[in-house]
Design a protein around this motif. Structure first.
Motif, PDB file in Angstrom:
ATOM      1  N   MET A   1      -1.393  -1.508   6.533  1.00  0.00           N
ATOM      2  CA  MET A   1      -0.454  -2.036   5.538  1.00  0.00           C
ATOM      3  C   MET A   1      -1.095  -1.927   4.164  1.00  0.00           C
ATOM      4  N   SER A   2      -0.409  -1.373   3.209  1.00  0.00           N
ATOM      5  CA  SER A   2      -0.914  -1.215   1.856  1.00  0.00           C
ATOM      6  C   SER A   2      -0.485  -2.385   0.989  1.00  0.00           C
ATOM      7  N   THR A   3      -1.254  -2.669  -0.044  1.00  0.00           N
ATOM      8  CA  THR A   3      -0.945  -3.760  -0.948  1.00  0.00           C
ATOM      9  C   THR A   3      -0.810  -3.238  -2.364  1.00  0.00           C
ATOM     10  N   PRO A   4       0.394  -3.171  -2.932  1.00  0.00           N
ATOM     11  CA  PRO A   4       0.541  -2.731  -4.315  1.00  0.00           C
ATOM     12  C   PRO A   4      -0.245  -3.627  -5.261  1.00  0.00           C
ATOM     13  N   ARG A   5      -0.839  -3.038  -6.275  1.00  0.00           N
ATOM     14  CA  ARG A   5      -1.643  -3.822  -7.210  1.00  0.00           C
ATOM     15  C   ARG A   5      -0.779  -4.757  -8.029  1.00  0.00           C
ATOM     16  N   PHE A  55       3.074   3.147  -4.549  1.00  0.00           N
ATOM     17  CA  PHE A  55       2.694   4.109  -5.581  1.00  0.00           C
ATOM     18  C   PHE A  55       2.842   3.559  -7.003  1.00  0.00           C
ATOM     19  N   ILE A  56       3.218   2.281  -7.122  1.00  0.00           N
ATOM     20  CA  ILE A  56       3.494   1.726  -8.450  1.00  0.00           C
ATOM     21  C   ILE A  56       2.333   1.947  -9.413  1.00  0.00           C
ATOM     22  N   ALA A  57       1.108   1.770  -8.943  1.00  0.00           N
ATOM     23  CA  ALA A  57      -0.045   1.804  -9.838  1.00  0.00           C
ATOM     24  C   ALA A  57      -0.339   3.184 -10.394  1.00  0.00           C
ATOM     25  N   CYS A 255     -10.106  19.575  -1.662  1.00  0.00           N
ATOM     26  CA  CYS A 255     -10.435  18.303  -1.013  1.00  0.00           C
ATOM     27  C   CYS A 255     -11.016  17.350  -2.049  1.00  0.00           C
ATOM     28  N   VAL A 256     -10.456  16.138  -2.111  1.00  0.00           N
ATOM     29  CA  VAL A 256     -10.936  15.108  -3.036  1.00  0.00           C
ATOM     30  C   VAL A 256     -11.225  13.845  -2.231  1.00  0.00           C
ATOM     31  N   VAL A 257     -12.444  13.346  -2.348  1.00  0.00           N
ATOM     32  CA  VAL A 257     -12.836  12.080  -1.742  1.00  0.00           C
ATOM     33  C   VAL A 257     -12.879  11.033  -2.851  1.00  0.00           C
ATOM     34  N   VAL A 258     -12.127   9.955  -2.690  1.00  0.00           N
ATOM     35  CA  VAL A 258     -12.019   8.935  -3.730  1.00  0.00           C
ATOM     36  C   VAL A 258     -13.077   7.856  -3.485  1.00  0.00           C
ATOM     37  N   PRO A 259     -14.048   7.731  -4.369  1.00  0.00           N
ATOM     38  CA  PRO A 259     -15.125   6.755  -4.162  1.00  0.00           C
ATOM     39  C   PRO A 259     -14.596   5.327  -4.085  1.00  0.00           C
ATOM     40  N   GLY A 260     -15.142   4.563  -3.138  1.00  0.00           N
ATOM     41  CA  GLY A 260     -14.807   3.154  -3.026  1.00  0.00           C
ATOM     42  C   GLY A 260     -13.473   2.854  -2.371  1.00  0.00           C
ATOM     43  N   SER A 261     -12.650   3.864  -2.151  1.00  0.00           N
ATOM     44  CA  SER A 261     -11.314   3.646  -1.600  1.00  0.00           C
ATOM     45  C   SER A 261     -11.357   3.629  -0.078  1.00  0.00           C
ATOM     46  N   VAL A 262     -10.383   2.953   0.515  1.00  0.00           N
ATOM     47  CA  VAL A 262     -10.250   2.899   1.968  1.00  0.00           C
ATOM     48  C   VAL A 262      -9.056   3.783   2.355  1.00  0.00           C
ATOM     49  N   HIS A 263      -7.935   3.193   2.716  1.00  0.00           N
ATOM     50  CA  HIS A 263      -6.809   3.982   3.227  1.00  0.00           C
ATOM     51  C   HIS A 263      -5.691   4.175   2.208  1.00  0.00           C
ATOM     52  N   SER A 264      -5.785   3.524   1.053  1.00  0.00           N
ATOM     53  CA  SER A 264      -4.692   3.593   0.077  1.00  0.00           C
ATOM     54  C   SER A 264      -5.243   3.905  -1.315  1.00  0.00           C
ATOM     55  N   PRO A 265      -5.652   5.145  -1.572  1.00  0.00           N
ATOM     56  CA  PRO A 265      -6.240   5.484  -2.866  1.00  0.00           C
ATOM     57  C   PRO A 265      -5.341   5.180  -4.062  1.00  0.00           C
ATOM     58  N   VAL A 267      -3.491   2.707  -4.484  1.00  0.00           N
ATOM     59  CA  VAL A 267      -3.577   1.270  -4.746  1.00  0.00           C
ATOM     60  C   VAL A 267      -4.985   0.887  -5.168  1.00  0.00           C
ATOM     61  N   GLU A 268      -5.963   1.415  -4.460  1.00  0.00           N
ATOM     62  CA  GLU A 268      -7.348   0.963  -4.619  1.00  0.00           C
ATOM     63  C   GLU A 268      -8.085   1.654  -5.769  1.00  0.00           C
ATOM     64  N   ALA A 269      -7.689   2.854  -6.106  1.00  0.00           N
ATOM     65  CA  ALA A 269      -8.336   3.601  -7.200  1.00  0.00           C
ATOM     66  C   ALA A 269      -7.280   4.430  -7.920  1.00  0.00           C
TER      67      ALA A 269
END
Length: 292
Positions: A1-5, A55-57, A255-265, A267-269
């Motif tokens: 489950m994702s959490t919008p910022r 995707f709001i953020a 390929c892009v790996v988003v640092p610090g992100s988990v499953h919802s880039p 939202v998280e970055a």
């Protein structure tokens, strides 16, 4: 489950009904401040139990690069209603829905298509059908086949408990306690509850089965001829990062790996994610305009 910022729509973002030959879909639309979109549009497809709000953020940042950006609720998700027929929620059926939306969004122009998590499996079907006019395809936190790891266990719990106990039970006994333990703010918890209870129960069951049992179609996707991007968080707890990196190699994709992100880039970055998407989309457009 994702959490919008955040849940308040930023300037330039509005709710938009999209009418297609396959039905009506609720979306969020972001436009450049000028109101003039100079680049090809983008269509963003959310994951299982997700929605356009995931995707709001990134919407406003993506639009400021000069394009119209649309995030949509799939059939049976949140503010887009869906039937009780499980066949409406297969990857193939949902992929046909996405194709119909892309046709409206593009209005004759190619569309940058992105699928997050389960939405990646759905949007992959749109690509493989071969009739959508697409500029590129991004798999965000998605994988080559059915999901594995902790999120696989959550999906199997959904399949086991939803038919007997219902959605309210799953929220109160599984998802709400998880959100509270994670320190999710009260207003976001309220939104997540409203969103989950708005989903079609038939859709939740059918989509869970699809995300668990999807077959590997990477070899077919590699033959699509599209510019492809695989983007995921370095700590993804859905498909393992190494599996997604391997998929990118098989696809010969960026390929892009988003640092610090988990499953919802997104939202998280959001800034890192939006910058990576804009670079990829701009490069894909340049190649298409140069070589056709």
């Amino acid at each position: 489950m994702s959490t919008p910022r955040f849940l308040t729509l930023p300037p330039g973002v509005s709710v938009l009904p999209i009418e297609t030959e396959l039905g009506s879909f609720t979306a969020l639309e972001a436009l450049p401040v000028s109101g003039v979109a100079e680049r090809w549009p983008a269509l963003l497809v959310p994951g299982y139990t997700g929605s356009k709000e995931d995707f709001i953020a990134v919407l406003q940042t993506l639009a400021q690069a000069g394009r119209r950006v649309i995030a949509v609720d799939m059939r049976g998700q949140y503010e887009t209603p869906g039937p009780d027929d499980p066949q409406a929620y297969t990857c193939a059926s949902l992929g046909a829905d996405v194709e119909s939306i892309a046709r409206v969004v593009g209005a004759g122009e190619p569309v940058h298509l992105l699928g997050h998590s389960f939405g990646g499996l759905v949007a992959r079907e749109t690509v493989l059908n071969g009739t959508a006019q697409l500029a590129s395809f991004t798999l965000m936190s998605s994988g080559p086949a059915g999901i594995i790891g902790p999120r696989e266990r959550a999906g199997r719990m959904m399949l086991a408990e939803l038919p007997e106990h219902g959605v309210d039970y799953l929220w109160s006994n599984r998802m709400e306690p998880d959100a509270l333990r994670a320190g999710v703010p009260d207003d976001i918890v309220a939104f997540l509850r409203k969103r989950l209870l708005s989903n079609s129960p038939a859709g939740l069951l059918a989509m869970a089965d699809e995300v668990l049992n999807a077959r590997d179609r990477v070899a077919e996707l590699a033959e699509s001829g599209l510019d492809l991007l695989v983007l995921y968080g370095e700590h993804d707890d859905g498909w393992p990062p190494l599996l997604q990196a391997e998929m990118a190699n098989r696809l010969e994709a960026d390929c892009v790996v988003v640092p610090g992100s988990v499953h919802s880039p997104a939202v998280e970055a959001p800034e890192t994610t939006a910058a990576a998407l804009t670079r990829f989309w701009n490069a894909a457009e340049s190649r298409l305009l140069q070589y056709g």
